[in-house]
Design an enzyme around this catalytic site. Sequence first.
Site, PDB file in Angstrom:
ATOM      1  N   GLU A  55     -11.332   4.430   6.404  1.00 18.78           N
ATOM      2  CA  GLU A  55     -10.252   5.178   6.994  1.00 18.78           C
ATOM      3  C   GLU A  55     -10.726   6.470   7.536  1.00 18.78           C
ATOM      4  OE1 GLU A  55      -7.178   6.957   4.309  1.00 18.78           O
ATOM      5  OE2 GLU A  55      -5.744   7.124   5.944  1.00 18.78           O
ATOM      6  N   GLN A  67      -9.066   9.386  -5.703  1.00 15.67           N
ATOM      7  CA  GLN A  67      -9.213   9.864  -4.598  1.00 15.67           C
ATOM      8  C   GLN A  67     -10.047  10.970  -4.135  1.00 15.67           C
ATOM      9  OE1 GLN A  67      -5.781  10.633  -2.335  1.00 15.67           O
ATOM     10  NE2 GLN A  67      -7.690  10.917  -1.272  1.00 15.67           N
ATOM     11  N   HIS A  76      -9.371   1.909  -0.385  1.00 18.74           N
ATOM     12  CA  HIS A  76      -9.199   2.845   0.954  1.00 18.74           C
ATOM     13  C   HIS A  76     -10.537   2.660   1.538  1.00 18.74           C
ATOM     14  CE1 HIS A  76      -5.650   4.190  -0.959  1.00 18.74           C
ATOM     15  NE2 HIS A  76      -5.581   5.129   0.087  1.00 18.74           N
ATOM     16  N   HIS A  91       1.043  -1.107  -0.193  1.00 15.08           N
ATOM     17  CA  HIS A  91      -0.069  -0.169  -0.251  1.00 15.08           C
ATOM     18  C   HIS A  91       0.935   1.225  -0.011  1.00 15.08           C
ATOM     19  CE1 HIS A  91      -3.877   2.074   1.087  1.00 15.08           C
ATOM     20  NE2 HIS A  91      -3.137   3.033   0.862  1.00 15.08           N
ATOM     21  N   HIS A  96       1.644   5.319  -2.297  1.00 17.02           N
ATOM     22  CA  HIS A  96       1.188   6.340  -3.085  1.00 17.02           C
ATOM     23  C   HIS A  96       2.411   6.926  -3.827  1.00 17.02           C
ATOM     24  CE1 HIS A  96      -3.074   6.614  -1.759  1.00 17.02           C
ATOM     25  NE2 HIS A  96      -2.372   6.078  -0.785  1.00 17.02           N
ATOM     26  N   ASP A 126       2.038   3.214   2.805  1.00 13.33           N
ATOM     27  CA  ASP A 126       1.188   4.314   2.557  1.00 13.33           C
ATOM     28  C   ASP A 126       1.792   5.458   2.196  1.00 13.33           C
ATOM     29  OD1 ASP A 126      -1.359   5.371   2.028  1.00 13.33           O
ATOM     30  OD2 ASP A 126      -1.762   5.518   4.231  1.00 13.33           O
TER      31      ASP A 126
END
Length: 413
Positions: free
Chosen positions: A213, A152, A210, A57, A59, A309
Site C-alpha cells: 500500500e 498494524q 495489506h 476488506h 477495519h 476499507d
Amino acid sequence: MAFDLLVKNGTLPDGQKADIAISDGRIDAVDVGITADAAEVIDATGRLVTAPFVDAHFHMDATQSYGTPRVNRSGTLLEGIALWGDLKQVQTRDDIIARALDYCRQAVGKGILAIRSHVDVTDANFRTVDALLEVRDLVRDVLDLQLVAFPQDGWYRAEGAEASVVRALDAGVDVVGGIPHFERTMADGTAAVRAACELAAERGLMVDLHCDESDDPLSRHIETLAAETIRCGLQGRTTGSHLTSMHSMDNYYVAKLLPLIAEAQVSAIPNPLINITLQGRMDSYPKRRGMTRVPELLAAGVTVAFGQDCVRDPWYPLGSGDMLDVAHMGLHVAHMTAPDDMRVAFGMVTEKPAQIMGIDFGLEPGKRGSLVVLDASDPIDALRLRPARLTVVSNGRVVSRTEPAKTDLSVAF
Ligand code: FE2
C-alpha cells in the site's frame, strides 16, 4: 410443499427473470413460475435480486471514530496510522463494540451480509481483539464477520507483534494478516510475508496481507506473497489487499508478475475509495490514481474483489457502508465503463468477495438463503443510482426493509 419465503419474479444479475424459494435458511429452488405456498411472499417484479453485498476488506475496530481524538490533516496513510495509534491508547472495549455494532446495522441495511475485518492485534491491552470477537458473536445470525489478525505497527517493527498475532489466532481470530511495506526494511517485509504464510500453513488458515500500500514501484512484496503461497501450498487461500504499488511499477516487471500471481491463485482486493484518497499525496502533477491494475489482474485470471476499507475513521472521513459506492468509484478509476466491465464490477462487490472469504452465497439451490432486492432494474442501473435496498434477506429471514426514495417536483415544464 410450502416454503418459508418466496421472492417472486425478480431479475437476476445475469438478466434472467426467476422466483427464488427459501426454506430452513437455504435456497430450495430458483425457477420461473413457482406456485407452491410460502409463509411470506415478496413481489420483486421489475427489480434486481442479487446475492448479498460482501465487503472483504474493512477495519471494524476503527470505524465511526472520525475526529477522535483529531482529524487526519495531511490525508496520508502514515498520519492515519499515527492517529490510530493515539486513539487505541484511549478507546475502551465498550467504545469499540458500540461503534462496530452501529456500523453493522448500517451495513446490513445496505445489503452487506459478510465482512472481512482486519483487527489490530498490536493494541497492548488486546481490547480490539476482545471487542471484535464479541461483535462477531453478537451479529452471527445475520452477518458473517471474518476477522484478520492484523499487526498494524508491523510484524517485526512493533515489539511483540508476532506473538500478538499468534495470541489472536489462539483466541479465535480467523485469518493471518500483515503489513510488509510498513516494516523497517524490504528484508524485514520479505521475512514478515514468509512468517505469515508459514503460520497459516501450520494452522490451516487463510492469509490476507495489506500488501504494497505504497506509491513506491519497488515495493514488491506481492511477488514474495505469490512465491511463498506456492512454497507453503496455500494456493487459493491467500490475498494481497491494496497492491497500490503495482499502479506505479514498470510494465515489463508487471508482465512477469501477473502470471505468478495467477499461478499462485493469490486473490487481490483493491479498495478504490481509499486508494484514490491516500495514494499520490506526494505527487505534484500528474498525480497518480494509486489503484492497482484491476483490468490486467482480471485478464490474467486473478480473483479480484473491491473492498471498502474505511468508514469515518483516521484514514477516511466519508463512507456509508454502501458497496455500490465502492464499485462505482472502482469502475471509474479502472476505466471499466463498458457494459460487460460494469457487470464484472458488480460481481466484485457480491460474488467475488464471497468466494475469497469462502462463504457460500449465491442465487442457486443449496446456497445460503441470503439475498437483496434493489430498487433498480439491473446491475448497471444499480451502479448508476445506488438505490434503496428494498428487502435484505439473511439465512431465510427478512432483516431489513427500506422504502424507495421518492421526489415530488413542485414545478412543471
Ligand atoms: Fe486496510
